[in-house]
Structure formats: structure tokens, C-alpha cells
Design a protein around this motif. Structure first.
Motif, mmCIF file in Angstrom:
data_model
loop_
_atom_site.group_PDB
_atom_site.id
_atom_site.type_symbol
_atom_site.label_atom_id
_atom_site.label_comp_id
_atom_site.label_asym_id
_atom_site.label_seq_id
_atom_site.Cartn_x
_atom_site.Cartn_y
_atom_site.Cartn_z
ATOM 1 N N GLU A 1 0.812 -1.222 0.000
ATOM 2 C CA GLU A 1 0.000 0.000 0.000
ATOM 3 C C GLU A 1 0.849 1.277 0.000
ATOM 4 O O GLU A 1 0.401 2.317 -0.440
ATOM 5 N N THR A 2 2.049 1.181 0.537
ATOM 6 C CA THR A 2 2.923 2.355 0.608
ATOM 7 C C THR A 2 4.283 2.015 0.011
ATOM 8 O O THR A 2 4.564 0.873 -0.342
ATOM 9 N N LEU A 3 5.121 3.045 -0.079
ATOM 10 C CA LEU A 3 6.490 2.874 -0.528
ATOM 11 C C LEU A 3 7.416 3.142 0.654
ATOM 12 O O LEU A 3 7.103 3.943 1.530
ATOM 13 N N LEU A 4 8.558 2.482 0.667
ATOM 14 C CA LEU A 4 9.535 2.634 1.735
ATOM 15 C C LEU A 4 10.768 3.351 1.202
ATOM 16 O O LEU A 4 11.336 2.937 0.189
ATOM 17 N N LEU A 5 11.174 4.405 1.906
ATOM 18 C CA LEU A 5 12.397 5.122 1.566
ATOM 19 C C LEU A 5 13.347 5.054 2.764
ATOM 20 O O LEU A 5 13.265 5.871 3.677
ATOM 21 N N PRO A 6 14.250 4.044 2.790
ATOM 22 C CA PRO A 6 15.255 4.008 3.846
ATOM 23 C C PRO A 6 16.432 4.877 3.418
ATOM 24 O O PRO A 6 16.811 4.886 2.244
ATOM 25 N N PHE A 7 17.016 5.610 4.360
ATOM 26 C CA PHE A 7 18.141 6.478 3.972
ATOM 27 C C PHE A 7 19.085 6.703 5.146
ATOM 28 O O PHE A 7 18.742 6.504 6.305
ATOM 29 N N ARG A 8 20.277 7.099 4.787
ATOM 30 C CA ARG A 8 21.278 7.545 5.752
ATOM 31 C C ARG A 8 21.669 8.959 5.354
ATOM 32 O O ARG A 8 21.521 9.348 4.200
ATOM 33 N N ASP A 9 22.182 9.714 6.333
ATOM 34 C CA ASP A 9 22.640 11.067 6.039
ATOM 35 C C ASP A 9 23.729 11.448 7.037
ATOM 36 O O ASP A 9 24.118 10.632 7.871
ATOM 37 N N GLU A 10 24.220 12.659 6.958
ATOM 38 C CA GLU A 10 25.356 13.086 7.778
ATOM 39 C C GLU A 10 25.026 13.285 9.259
ATOM 40 O O GLU A 10 25.927 13.532 10.049
ATOM 41 N N THR A 11 23.760 13.154 9.638
ATOM 42 C CA THR A 11 23.411 13.269 11.066
ATOM 43 C C THR A 11 23.500 11.931 11.785
ATOM 44 O O THR A 11 23.498 11.893 13.015
ATOM 45 N N ASN A 12 23.565 10.817 11.031
ATOM 46 C CA ASN A 12 23.560 9.480 11.634
ATOM 47 C C ASN A 12 24.751 9.277 12.561
ATOM 48 O O ASN A 12 25.874 9.624 12.228
ATOM 49 N N GLY A 13 24.453 8.714 13.728
ATOM 50 C CA GLY A 13 25.488 8.429 14.707
ATOM 51 C C GLY A 13 25.771 9.592 15.640
ATOM 52 O O GLY A 13 26.459 9.433 16.643
ATOM 53 N N ASN A 14 25.254 10.769 15.318
ATOM 54 C CA ASN A 14 25.418 11.942 16.179
ATOM 55 C C ASN A 14 24.056 12.391 16.693
ATOM 56 O O ASN A 14 23.701 12.131 17.823
ATOM 57 N N GLU A 15 23.304 13.032 15.829
ATOM 58 C CA GLU A 15 21.993 13.551 16.210
ATOM 59 C C GLU A 15 20.873 12.536 15.977
ATOM 60 O O GLU A 15 19.829 12.611 16.607
ATOM 61 N N THR A 16 21.099 11.614 15.033
ATOM 62 C CA THR A 16 20.085 10.618 14.693
ATOM 63 C C THR A 16 20.671 9.219 14.831
ATOM 64 O O THR A 16 21.884 9.044 14.965
ATOM 65 N N TYR A 17 19.791 8.224 14.783
ATOM 66 C CA TYR A 17 20.194 6.826 14.919
ATOM 67 C C TYR A 17 21.265 6.481 13.883
ATOM 68 O O TYR A 17 21.134 6.798 12.700
ATOM 69 N N GLY A 18 22.317 5.799 14.320
ATOM 70 C CA GLY A 18 23.442 5.460 13.460
ATOM 71 C C GLY A 18 23.100 4.566 12.289
ATOM 72 O O GLY A 18 23.781 4.582 11.268
ATOM 73 N N GLY A 19 22.036 3.782 12.426
ATOM 74 C CA GLY A 19 21.644 2.855 11.364
ATOM 75 C C GLY A 19 20.775 3.458 10.290
ATOM 76 O O GLY A 19 20.318 2.761 9.387
ATOM 77 N N GLY A 20 20.524 4.755 10.343
ATOM 78 C CA GLY A 20 19.687 5.405 9.337
ATOM 79 C C GLY A 20 18.247 5.546 9.787
ATOM 80 O O GLY A 20 17.885 5.169 10.898
#
Length: 195
Positions: free
Chosen positions: A122-141
């Protein structure tokens, strides 16, 4: 005749209530709508039978960046025609096959990005990583569930980005965003690591 009057007034009251709710919802700011959606997300996760946040000590709410409309973007969507399976590595080292829906190309923070989007029915999944991972956001994306459209465009709101469940509970197995879904910019929108 009395029954018909009650029915008539009952219908009028229901329609009036719906109209007031609709007007109120359309008068809400973008930030207020996002706050309401975040509250619904929290309630939905708390209601899950096997909730990843159920055993967290002193948990009251998720930690988010302030809502920023600049992270609500429109992407060009190039659909994959035919069967296109993709192997995704999971956090426990296993592999899972996902159906690739296509690619989304968009501008963000002055750069052009192209990410792979997966079909979840029913939906689409967009998994992503960015430069905040491991600092401000979860390290795994993080991930965003996207609504399907009947056009060559996708609406991606990074304010809706969430951590995978394994960020709260290691018993949950989550996909690792593929390397090609790494954004070379800091996405300071959506969910952050817990406080």
C-alpha cells in the motif's frame, strides 16, 4: 413525524460537526499538522502488541527536530517496470529481498540526490542515511513511508523520517539502508535519537 425531526436534526448536527472539524484542520499550520501526526505515531506505537518502546524506562515521547517546511519536497519518480528484487542486509546480518519500486530524484540543501524506493504494497519505503547518523540521529539510518501517486512525482517529507524499531529495542531486526541511499548532506528533520 417526531422521529423524522430527530433524524433530520441529527443529520444536520453530524454534518455541522464534520464541517467544523474540516475547517479547523485546514486552518492548522503545517507545524501543527506535523505535531498532530507525531502524536498519532506515538499512540500507534504504544498500542502495538509487540511495541519496540514498551520496555523503555522513563520514555514519554520521541525526540524530533523542529518542523521545517524546507524538508517537504517533491521528487521526480522513475518507476521500475517489471520484477526488480533487491537484497537488503538486515541488522542481524541476514538478508531480505525487497521489491524495488523505482528511484526518486530531488534537490535538497543545494544538492541533487537520487534514492531507491521500495514497494511495500500500500505504501512505498524510503530508507536512507545522512550526515546526522550516529550523532543527532540513529546510526543505522532512518526511513519514511511514502504515499503512492499516479504520477511521475513523489512527495517526500523528511519531517516524517523515523528511526527503525531496532533503535529502541535490539530484539527487532531492521533493514540497513543500502549504500546508494546515503545522502551527502545533513537532514535535520524528523526523528532524532532518544534523549
Amino acid at each position: 413525524m417526531l422521529k423524522n425531526k430527530f433524524l433530520k436534526w441529527g443529520i444536520i448536527i453530524v454534518f455541522a460537526g464534520v464541517a467544523v472539524y474540516s475547517l479547523t484542520r485546514t486552518q492548522m499550520t503545517y507545524a501543527e499538522i506535523k505535531q498532530e501526526e507525531r502524536q498519532e505515531y506515538l499512540e500507534d506505537l504504544m498500542d502495538l502488541e509487540q511495541s519496540p518502546i514498551a520496555g523503555l524506562e522513563n520514555f514519554t515521547d520521541f525526540n524530533y527536530y523542529p518542523v521545517d517546511e524546507d524538508y517537504n519536497i517533491t521528487a521526480e519518480f522513475e518507476e521500475v517496470i517489471g520484477n526488480s528484487n533487491f537484497t537488503v542486509i538486515m541488522t542481524d546480518g541476514s538478508e531480505e529481498r525487497l521489491d524495488m519500486a523505482g528511484t526518486a530524484t530531488f534537490e535538497l540543501n543545494g544538492k541533487t540526490h537520487k534514492l531507491t524506493v521500495y514497494d511495500e504494497g500500500e505504501t512505498l519505503l524510503l530508507p536512507f542515511r545522512d550526515e546526522t547518523n550516529g550523532n543527532e540521529t540513529y546510526g543505522g539510518g532512518r526511513y519514511i513511508n511514502l504515499e503512492r501517486t499516479n504520477t511521475n512525482r513523489l512527495f517526500i517529507d523528511f519531517n516524517d523520517a523515523h528511526n527503525f524499531y531496532c533503535a529502541y529495542n535490539e530484539a527487532f531486526v531492521c533493514p540497513v539502508p543500502p549504500v546508494e541511499n546515503t545522502l551527502e548532506t545533513a537532514v535535520q528533520a524528523g526523528e532524532k535519537v532518544l534523549k
